[in-house]
Scaffold this motif. Sequence first.
Motif, PDB file in Angstrom:
ATOM      1  N   GLU A 163       0.832  -1.212   0.000  1.00  0.00           N
ATOM      2  CA  GLU A 163       0.000   0.000   0.000  1.00  0.00           C
ATOM      3  C   GLU A 163       0.865   1.259   0.000  1.00  0.00           C
ATOM      4  OE1 GLU A 163      -2.515  -0.443   3.377  1.00  0.00           O
ATOM      5  OE2 GLU A 163      -3.930  -1.776   2.355  1.00  0.00           O
ATOM      6  N   ARG A 164       1.910   1.273   0.848  1.00  0.00           N
ATOM      7  CA  ARG A 164       2.797   2.447   0.906  1.00  0.00           C
ATOM      8  C   ARG A 164       3.539   2.627  -0.411  1.00  0.00           C
ATOM      9  NH1 ARG A 164       4.204   0.106   5.829  1.00  0.00           N
ATOM     10  NH2 ARG A 164       6.311  -0.362   5.079  1.00  0.00           N
ATOM     11  N   GLU A 179       1.263   4.012  -3.039  1.00  0.00           N
ATOM     12  CA  GLU A 179       0.997   5.421  -2.768  1.00  0.00           C
ATOM     13  C   GLU A 179       2.169   6.295  -3.239  1.00  0.00           C
ATOM     14  OE1 GLU A 179       0.001   8.406   1.010  1.00  0.00           O
ATOM     15  OE2 GLU A 179       0.411   6.280   1.356  1.00  0.00           O
ATOM     16  N   MET A 180       3.395   5.863  -2.967  1.00  0.00           N
ATOM     17  CA  MET A 180       4.561   6.638  -3.408  1.00  0.00           C
ATOM     18  C   MET A 180       4.626   6.718  -4.928  1.00  0.00           C
ATOM     19  SD  MET A 180       7.600   5.440  -0.776  1.00  0.00           S
ATOM     20  CE  MET A 180       8.785   6.598  -1.486  1.00  0.00           C
ATOM     21  N   THR A 236      13.343   6.396  -1.439  1.00  0.00           N
ATOM     22  CA  THR A 236      12.898   5.463  -0.416  1.00  0.00           C
ATOM     23  C   THR A 236      13.985   5.265   0.636  1.00  0.00           C
ATOM     24  OG1 THR A 236      13.810   3.428  -1.392  1.00  0.00           O
ATOM     25  CG2 THR A 236      11.657   4.190  -2.220  1.00  0.00           C
TER      26      THR A 236
END
Length: 257
Positions: free
Chosen positions: A16-17, A20-21, A34
């Motif tokens: 999910e992260r 999103e990025m 990152t």
Amino acid sequence: MSLFDHFGKEERPFVERALEMLTQVERKQAMRLTDFLDPRQLFIFRSLSSQVHDVCISAHGGYDGAERVRAILHPEYMTVDPEDYRLALLRIHADQRFHVFEHRDVMGALLNAGMKREKFGDMLTDAEGSYAVVAEEVADYICMQVTQIHRTSVQFERVAWEAFSPPAPRFAEKTITVPSPRLDAVIGEVHHLSRAKAVVPIRAGKVKVNWKIVEDPAHALQAGDMVSLAGFGRFKVLEIMGPTRSGRLRMNVGLVT
């Protein structure tokens, strides 16, 4: 089928992260850096890149062949410079005549200093010296705060990448015989556990094969697989050499030191 069905349930928060990025980079047309990623996490980012348009993923861990890397997500038209990864190389000065540092010694010292695992990359040690690749934003803190490893006084010092020649990976090799290449059988033999005791951490999600949690004790290992057991360290399946006269399987494994 949902996108998330392609990944393990424990990986979904990271997926999910990551998505999103990637979406933010697509929308804002700007670079994103990152923290350090293991090979599985980098694979996830690259798998998800098909969900966005014109977003590239460039990765670097400080030297060719680095295991842990930082990734830069960027529009295709933007170029990435080495300094954009914000990597610092630290050399560890210490008297190692009586105890040569191992990978887990250095990692333990950094974690005990309050560092998050995501803020440091590969740790490289041999008889000639020990090094840690870390995020630039925590390098000064480490140099000031980490003064001891395994009861040995140490000093971290920044060094230039140009002067760095990475040590070769170190493995303590051993030959084992197992009834089959099952995960529980191999872990039990490598770490001197009964198969019943080896099954417990596997079922508890404490074993990773190639940086992915595997909860199936019957999972068949192959040559090249990297296996980690929480609290015991890592080993690599170097070679599967075939059956013995009694029908057991001979394997050559390398414990990461």
